[in-house]
Design a protein around this motif. Sequence first.
Motif: not given
Length: 182
Positions: A16-21, A55-57, A116-117, A142-144
């Motif tokens: 799991g990751f936090k991202a700024d796409i 990669l998925m939301n 987004m996570d 934890s985003v999972l």
Amino acid sequence: MEYKELANLDNVKILGFKADIKSISQTLDEINSLIIDCGSINENNGDNKQPIIQLMNAKAIAGRKHLEHGTIQAIKAFARGENLAKDLGIEILLRTSGQRQISKAFNILGLKEEKMDIAIVMIDCLNETVDSLNDMFERKDSVLESDESILKKIYYIEEKELTNIHIDDVLIDKTTKLIVDN
């Protein structure tokens, strides 16, 4: 491509990751570079497996169990020759979303140009690939963890469906119905 030996998830990592796409195409280009690098290393080691990084939301995932089930079902679909997509990563997206149409699966689980996570499924990738992903995104497993209120809206799940069954099992059931309907 053979995926039979993967059905036990030994070669699979779920992160799991936090991202700024800022740009989906740029992000996917970077991911494709990682896949190519990983594939080249596999070939140099005499391994012909094609690595996957999907990669998925993460907001549309009902936890690790849901994602593991979708991944296993995608791998098994390829092994049986019953895959709906030509690419295992896209098949994981389809199976996890419980959809038959790629466009619908992307609407549910696809990336958006925003903060987004994200959930990432990696198959046959090196540990160094995780380091590269950590450089691209902020690692946060934890985003999972699922958010039932968000999942009910995304998947149109009514409260009465959840009286006797947890939401991850409802979504796993949707994935299983794809198998039965084939």
